[in-house]
Design a protein around this motif. Structure first.
Motif, PDB file in Angstrom:
ATOM      1  N   ASP A 196     -17.970  38.856 -16.637  1.00  0.00           N
ATOM      2  CA  ASP A 196     -18.274  39.161 -18.043  1.00  0.00           C
ATOM      3  C   ASP A 196     -19.758  38.996 -18.384  1.00  0.00           C
ATOM      4  N   ASN A 197     -20.553  38.503 -17.436  1.00  0.00           N
ATOM      5  CA  ASN A 197     -21.985  38.246 -17.630  1.00  0.00           C
ATOM      6  C   ASN A 197     -22.279  37.250 -18.753  1.00  0.00           C
ATOM      7  N   LEU A 198     -21.262  36.560 -19.227  1.00  0.00           N
ATOM      8  CA  LEU A 198     -21.440  35.516 -20.239  1.00  0.00           C
ATOM      9  C   LEU A 198     -21.206  34.129 -19.663  1.00  0.00           C
ATOM     10  N   HIS A 199     -20.459  34.067 -18.579  1.00  0.00           N
ATOM     11  CA  HIS A 199     -20.104  32.798 -17.954  1.00  0.00           C
ATOM     12  C   HIS A 199     -20.637  32.770 -16.529  1.00  0.00           C
ATOM     13  N   HIS A 200     -20.458  31.618 -15.887  1.00  0.00           N
ATOM     14  CA  HIS A 200     -20.956  31.428 -14.529  1.00  0.00           C
ATOM     15  C   HIS A 200     -19.958  30.626 -13.722  1.00  0.00           C
ATOM     16  N   TRP A 201     -19.956  30.878 -12.421  1.00  0.00           N
ATOM     17  CA  TRP A 201     -19.221  30.080 -11.449  1.00  0.00           C
ATOM     18  C   TRP A 201     -20.244  29.195 -10.742  1.00  0.00           C
ATOM     19  N   ALA A 202     -19.844  27.993 -10.391  1.00  0.00           N
ATOM     20  CA  ALA A 202     -20.738  27.103  -9.647  1.00  0.00           C
ATOM     21  C   ALA A 202     -19.912  26.258  -8.686  1.00  0.00           C
ATOM     22  N   GLY A 203     -20.426  26.081  -7.484  1.00  0.00           N
ATOM     23  CA  GLY A 203     -19.759  25.259  -6.484  1.00  0.00           C
ATOM     24  C   GLY A 203     -20.465  23.927  -6.324  1.00  0.00           C
ATOM     25  N   PHE A 204     -19.687  22.866  -6.321  1.00  0.00           N
ATOM     26  CA  PHE A 204     -20.227  21.506  -6.212  1.00  0.00           C
ATOM     27  C   PHE A 204     -19.626  20.774  -5.029  1.00  0.00           C
ATOM     28  N   HIS A 205     -20.454  19.997  -4.357  1.00  0.00           N
ATOM     29  CA  HIS A 205     -20.016  19.099  -3.295  1.00  0.00           C
ATOM     30  C   HIS A 205     -20.072  17.676  -3.846  1.00  0.00           C
ATOM     31  N   ILE A 206     -18.976  16.958  -3.723  1.00  0.00           N
ATOM     32  CA  ILE A 206     -18.940  15.565  -4.189  1.00  0.00           C
ATOM     33  C   ILE A 206     -19.694  14.705  -3.175  1.00  0.00           C
ATOM     34  N   ILE A 207     -20.702  13.991  -3.671  1.00  0.00           N
ATOM     35  CA  ILE A 207     -21.533  13.184  -2.770  1.00  0.00           C
ATOM     36  C   ILE A 207     -21.439  11.690  -3.046  1.00  0.00           C
ATOM     37  N   ASP A 208     -20.865  11.316  -4.190  1.00  0.00           N
ATOM     38  CA  ASP A 208     -20.760   9.902  -4.536  1.00  0.00           C
ATOM     39  C   ASP A 208     -19.490   9.687  -5.341  1.00  0.00           C
ATOM     40  N   LEU A 209     -18.628   8.801  -4.835  1.00  0.00           N
ATOM     41  CA  LEU A 209     -17.333   8.571  -5.486  1.00  0.00           C
ATOM     42  C   LEU A 209     -16.884   7.153  -5.169  1.00  0.00           C
ATOM     43  N   ALA A 210     -16.825   6.302  -6.188  1.00  0.00           N
ATOM     44  CA  ALA A 210     -16.372   4.926  -6.001  1.00  0.00           C
ATOM     45  C   ALA A 210     -14.900   4.934  -5.582  1.00  0.00           C
ATOM     46  N   GLU A 211     -14.479   3.908  -4.878  1.00  0.00           N
ATOM     47  CA  GLU A 211     -13.116   3.848  -4.339  1.00  0.00           C
ATOM     48  C   GLU A 211     -12.049   4.024  -5.415  1.00  0.00           C
ATOM     49  N   GLU A 212     -12.217   3.380  -6.567  1.00  0.00           N
ATOM     50  CA  GLU A 212     -11.209   3.498  -7.626  1.00  0.00           C
ATOM     51  C   GLU A 212     -11.114   4.929  -8.159  1.00  0.00           C
ATOM     52  N   HIS A 213     -12.238   5.631  -8.201  1.00  0.00           N
ATOM     53  CA  HIS A 213     -12.228   7.012  -8.674  1.00  0.00           C
ATOM     54  C   HIS A 213     -11.742   7.961  -7.575  1.00  0.00           C
ATOM     55  N   ALA A 214     -11.956   7.596  -6.311  1.00  0.00           N
ATOM     56  CA  ALA A 214     -11.409   8.378  -5.199  1.00  0.00           C
ATOM     57  C   ALA A 214      -9.882   8.356  -5.265  1.00  0.00           C
ATOM     58  N   GLU A 215      -9.316   7.216  -5.591  1.00  0.00           N
ATOM     59  CA  GLU A 215      -7.862   7.113  -5.722  1.00  0.00           C
ATOM     60  C   GLU A 215      -7.365   7.945  -6.908  1.00  0.00           C
ATOM     61  N   ALA A 216      -8.116   7.928  -8.000  1.00  0.00           N
ATOM     62  CA  ALA A 216      -7.744   8.736  -9.166  1.00  0.00           C
ATOM     63  C   ALA A 216      -7.818  10.222  -8.820  1.00  0.00           C
ATOM     64  N   LEU A 217      -8.846  10.627  -8.071  1.00  0.00           N
ATOM     65  CA  LEU A 217      -8.961  12.019  -7.649  1.00  0.00           C
ATOM     66  C   LEU A 217      -7.785  12.437  -6.777  1.00  0.00           C
ATOM     67  N   LYS A 218      -7.407  11.577  -5.837  1.00  0.00           N
ATOM     68  CA  LYS A 218      -6.258  11.876  -4.972  1.00  0.00           C
ATOM     69  C   LYS A 218      -4.979  12.009  -5.799  1.00  0.00           C
ATOM     70  N   ALA A 219      -4.834  11.174  -6.810  1.00  0.00           N
ATOM     71  CA  ALA A 219      -3.652  11.249  -7.682  1.00  0.00           C
ATOM     72  C   ALA A 219      -3.644  12.581  -8.454  1.00  0.00           C
ATOM     73  N   LEU A 220      -4.808  13.012  -8.918  1.00  0.00           N
ATOM     74  CA  LEU A 220      -4.884  14.307  -9.609  1.00  0.00           C
ATOM     75  C   LEU A 220      -4.529  15.442  -8.655  1.00  0.00           C
ATOM     76  N   LEU A 221      -5.030  15.379  -7.439  1.00  0.00           N
ATOM     77  CA  LEU A 221      -4.758  16.421  -6.457  1.00  0.00           C
ATOM     78  C   LEU A 221      -3.272  16.529  -6.143  1.00  0.00           C
ATOM     79  N   LYS A 222      -2.563  15.407  -6.175  1.00  0.00           N
ATOM     80  CA  LYS A 222      -1.117  15.433  -5.940  1.00  0.00           C
ATOM     81  C   LYS A 222      -0.381  16.193  -7.043  1.00  0.00           C
ATOM     82  N   ARG A 223      -0.981  16.259  -8.225  1.00  0.00           N
ATOM     83  CA  ARG A 223      -0.354  16.941  -9.357  1.00  0.00           C
ATOM     84  C   ARG A 223      -0.605  18.459  -9.346  1.00  0.00           C
ATOM     85  N   LEU A 224      -1.451  18.920  -8.457  1.00  0.00           N
ATOM     86  CA  LEU A 224      -1.764  20.352  -8.405  1.00  0.00           C
ATOM     87  C   LEU A 224      -0.747  21.114  -7.584  1.00  0.00           C
TER      88      LEU A 224
END
Length: 110
Positions: free
Chosen positions: A82-110
């Protein structure tokens, strides 16, 4: 383009918004996610090679998860059809252990 991902990304129906922790600015919405990175759909393209400290926030808490805080490196951006929005790819480079567990829990819901 060569795909160098170590983990496959999962498309999400969850509404996950991304906010810059330093400016509190909304960066966009996550469209796919893995333990290594995510693709963002945004109104304003992030700067390629920029590192941001951000927060992935579901619209409503999921299994008690209100946010996942992480550091991410923007690898690429492209204009959307649409030339109004953008796509962007990100690599996760820093993730504390407690947030890594939260991310894994979110991924299980997908």
């Amino acid at each position: 383009m060569e795909d160098r991902r170590q983990h496959s990304r999962r498309t999400t129906e969850l509404q996950l918004e991304v906010f810059d922790l330093n400016t509190t600015q909304r960066l966009g919405r996550v469209v796919d996610l893995s333990t290594d990175g995510f693709m963002l759909f945004s109104e304003t393209p992030p700067q390629v090679d920029s590192v941001i400290e951000c927060c992935l926030t579901p619209a409503a808490p999921i299994d008690g998860i209100r946010e996942v805080i992480l550091g991410a490196d923007c690898l690429w951006t492209r204009p959307a059809a649409d030339n109004l929005h953008h796509w962007a790819g990100f690599h996760i480079i820093d993730l504390a252990e407690e947030h890594a567990e939260a991310l894994k829990a979110l991924l299980k819901r997908l």
